[in-house]
Design an enzyme around this catalytic site. Structure first.
Site, PDB file in Angstrom:
ATOM      1  N   ARG A   1      92.670 -11.293 -28.062  1.00 46.55           N
ATOM      2  CA  ARG A   1      93.827 -10.814 -28.821  1.00 46.55           C
ATOM      3  C   ARG A   1      93.568 -10.687 -30.316  1.00 46.55           C
ATOM      4  O   ARG A   1      93.969  -9.678 -30.922  1.00 46.55           O
ATOM      5  CB  ARG A   1      95.033 -11.720 -28.581  1.00 46.55           C
ATOM      6  CG  ARG A   1      96.288 -11.256 -29.320  1.00 46.55           C
ATOM      7  CD  ARG A   1      97.451 -12.212 -29.157  1.00 46.55           C
ATOM      8  NE  ARG A   1      98.653 -11.714 -29.800  1.00 46.55           N
ATOM      9  CZ  ARG A   1      98.935 -11.876 -31.089  1.00 46.55           C
ATOM     10  NH1 ARG A   1      98.090 -12.535 -31.867  1.00 46.55           N
ATOM     11  NH2 ARG A   1     100.047 -11.389 -31.592  1.00 46.55           N
TER      12      ARG A   1
ATOM     13  N   ARG B   1      98.351 -22.863 -23.093  1.00 44.18           N
ATOM     14  CA  ARG B   1      97.179 -22.088 -23.486  1.00 44.18           C
ATOM     15  C   ARG B   1      96.612 -22.658 -24.772  1.00 44.18           C
ATOM     16  O   ARG B   1      97.353 -23.157 -25.626  1.00 44.18           O
ATOM     17  CB  ARG B   1      97.487 -20.614 -23.719  1.00 44.18           C
ATOM     18  CG  ARG B   1      98.512 -19.987 -22.863  1.00 44.18           C
ATOM     19  CD  ARG B   1      98.813 -18.551 -23.248  1.00 44.18           C
ATOM     20  NE  ARG B   1      97.658 -17.681 -23.214  1.00 44.18           N
ATOM     21  CZ  ARG B   1      97.560 -16.589 -22.436  1.00 44.18           C
ATOM     22  NH1 ARG B   1      98.540 -16.285 -21.624  1.00 44.18           N
ATOM     23  NH2 ARG B   1      96.498 -15.830 -22.479  1.00 44.18           N
TER      24      ARG B   1
END
Length: 280
Positions: A146, A226
């Site tokens: 990302r 996460r």
């Protein structure tokens, strides 16, 4: 959007080479409003809004982005972008080239039970996809980090000269049937008006009072954890470092763990370690 005063015509904007203009005509324009809802784990990445801003600019609109935060957050870990999200790259060859460059094409994957027992030995992701008759050049054959993809989108917005205002928290949306305009109000009372308003602020957007009614987030009964951290932290535990080794010391590998009502996934790269867990 041409600014806080709705009676001011849209100002001149930077044009891409080769894009024609029509003297004496006020150009159409669109605004993108993006926010981060206060729901942990449900923050918008903003890629949809950035894509809208880039594509609206390509089609001749004068775009302004209102950003709730003081800066754009490029943190994060890994994910996949499908064809529906990347098809617009055909209009931006330089973005397509950079996207291909920063994507992971050489990753391996193995599958284990939740107790660590090996179920499927390490194989290249591309080989596993081919075995199923799938194209290894599409997700999950190639997947992304990302931060790298997000920076690419932000850089494109900057190169196009798209206006971006920070610390602009939108608290209300409105429509004016007489003028055919829409707009927003920020928390300091500033009003912005435009021909088109794109509300990209996620579930709970206040724009829902105008488009379909209020929709509230509902619990799925699942939770996700996460984390992404520099790989050198593995040096603190040699046993963990050995288990999450890379293939041949240099090629990234995804490890999946499957268990009752849960799954976990890790990514071992040369620079970063990613951990993801989903459970009831």
């Amino acid at each position: 959007m041409d600014g806080p005063r709705p009676d001011v015509a849209a100002p001149p904007r930077q044009r891409q080479a080769g894009r024609p203009s029509t003297p004496g005509r006020r150009e159409p324009y669109a605004d993108w409003f993006r926010g981060h809802p206060a729901v942990l784990g449900a923050r918008s990445t903003g890629l949809a809004g950035l894509t809208a801003a880039i594509e609206c600019t390509r089609k001749g609109h004068n775009v302004r982005i209102l950003e709730r935060n003081s800066t754009i957050n490029t943190a994060g870990d890994m994910y996949f972008m499908g064809l529906s999200a990347t098809r617009f790259f055909r209009h931006w060859p330089e973005m397509a080239s950079e996207y291909d460059h920063i994507s992971l094409h050489n990753a391996w994957i193995e599958t284990r039970k939740h107790d660590g027992e090996l179920m499927i030995k390490p194989l290249r992701v591309s080989d596993r996809l081919r075995a199923q008759g799938l194209d290894p050049k599409t997700p999950p054959g190639a997947f992304q980090m990302r931060p790298l993809v997000y920076k690419m989108f932000v850089n494109q917005v900057e190169k196009l000269g798209i206006k971006l205002e920070y610390n602009r928290r939108v608290v209300d949306y409105f429509e004016d049937e007489e003028t055919g305009k829409g707009g927003v109000v920020t928390d300091d009372g500033e009003r912005y008006e435009a021909d088109v308003v794109i509300a990209a602020d996620g579930v709970g957007s206040k724009s829902q009072k105008l488009v379909g009614g209020q929709v509230r987030a509902k619990s799925s009964g699942k939770a996700m954890w996460r984390a992404a951290f520099p790989r050198e932290h593995l040096d603190k535990n040699p046993e963990v470092k050995e288990f999450f080794h890379m293939i041949d010391g240099s090629e990234p590998i995804v490890r999946t763990f499957l268990g009752p009502q849960t799954y976990a996934l890790t990514l071992s790269r040369e620079d970063v370690m990613v951990w993801i867990m989903n459970h009831d």
